[in-house]
Design an enzyme around this catalytic site. Structure first.
Site, PDB file in Angstrom:
ATOM      1  N   HIS A  97       0.820  -1.211   0.000  1.00 53.08           N
ATOM      2  CA  HIS A  97       0.000   0.000   0.000  1.00 53.08           C
ATOM      3  C   HIS A  97       0.851   1.256   0.000  1.00 53.08           C
ATOM      4  CE1 HIS A  97       0.928   0.385   4.251  1.00 53.08           C
ATOM      5  NE2 HIS A  97       0.365   1.563   4.223  1.00 53.08           N
ATOM      6  N   ARG A 136      12.683  11.116  12.324  1.00 44.28           N
ATOM      7  CA  ARG A 136      12.592  12.192  11.340  1.00 44.28           C
ATOM      8  C   ARG A 136      11.475  13.186  11.662  1.00 44.28           C
ATOM      9  NH1 ARG A 136      14.790   7.806   9.863  1.00 44.28           N
ATOM     10  NH2 ARG A 136      16.387   7.697   8.236  1.00 44.28           N
TER      11      ARG A 136
END
Length: 168
Positions: A97, A136
């Site tokens: 996905h 991040r």
């Protein structure tokens, strides 16, 4: 250079344009809010730290990263919005996905930017796991939200440079 080799919150700030009168739309995907809220905080604070007025920053929420494209288009259609920052995260899972979502969002953001002539910034993380995402989103590799906000500011500066030179 991968973000593992660079801190996303470290960038050149010399020559940034005055953004005190610029209006920003920030879209935030609600999927993986543990990450996306940190991306938003980074983007928002970076805009404020570089001269944006709080009243000129408008937030919009979308259900997931796939919906960032349409949300970006709606923001970009507004005359009062100068730049849009799209924030999300799509974590690699057991299925493919993420490949489809990441490609669709990247292409969609590009298309909206080209169609609108406005900076539409891709602030979507595409990590392999949650740890990489958090690294991040304010962790050891900085914050992609910070980087996305600086990118929006720099693109507005480039537009001003080109417009001042008489191209528009």
């Amino acid at each position: 250079m991968s973000s593992a080799d660079k801190n996303l919150s470290v960038f050149k700030t010399e020559g940034l344009p005055d953004i005190s009168s610029k209006k920003f739309g920030i879209l935030v995907a609600e999927w993986n809010t543990e990450v996306t809220e940190k991306l938003f905080e980074g983007a928002y604070q970076t805009l404020i730290n570089n001269g944006a007025s709080p009243e000129n920053i408008e937030r919009g929420n979308v259900p997931g990263s796939f919906e960032l494209t349409l949300g970006a288009q709606w923001f970009a259609e507004r005359r009062d919005i100068d730049a849009v920052i799209a924030l999300g995260v799509v974590i690699q899972g057991e299925t493919k996905h993420n490949d489809y979502i990441n490609h669709a969002v990247a292409q969609g953001i590009t298309n909206v930017s080209l169609k609108s002539g406005k900076p539409i910034i891709f602030g979507v993380l595409t990590p392999n796991n949650m740890e990489q995402a958090l690294d991040r989103a304010g962790g050891v590799h900085g914050n992609k939200g910070d980087e996305a906000a600086i990118t929006a500011i720099k693109m507005l500066g480039l537009y001003n440079q080109i417009a001042t030179a008489g191209a528009y």
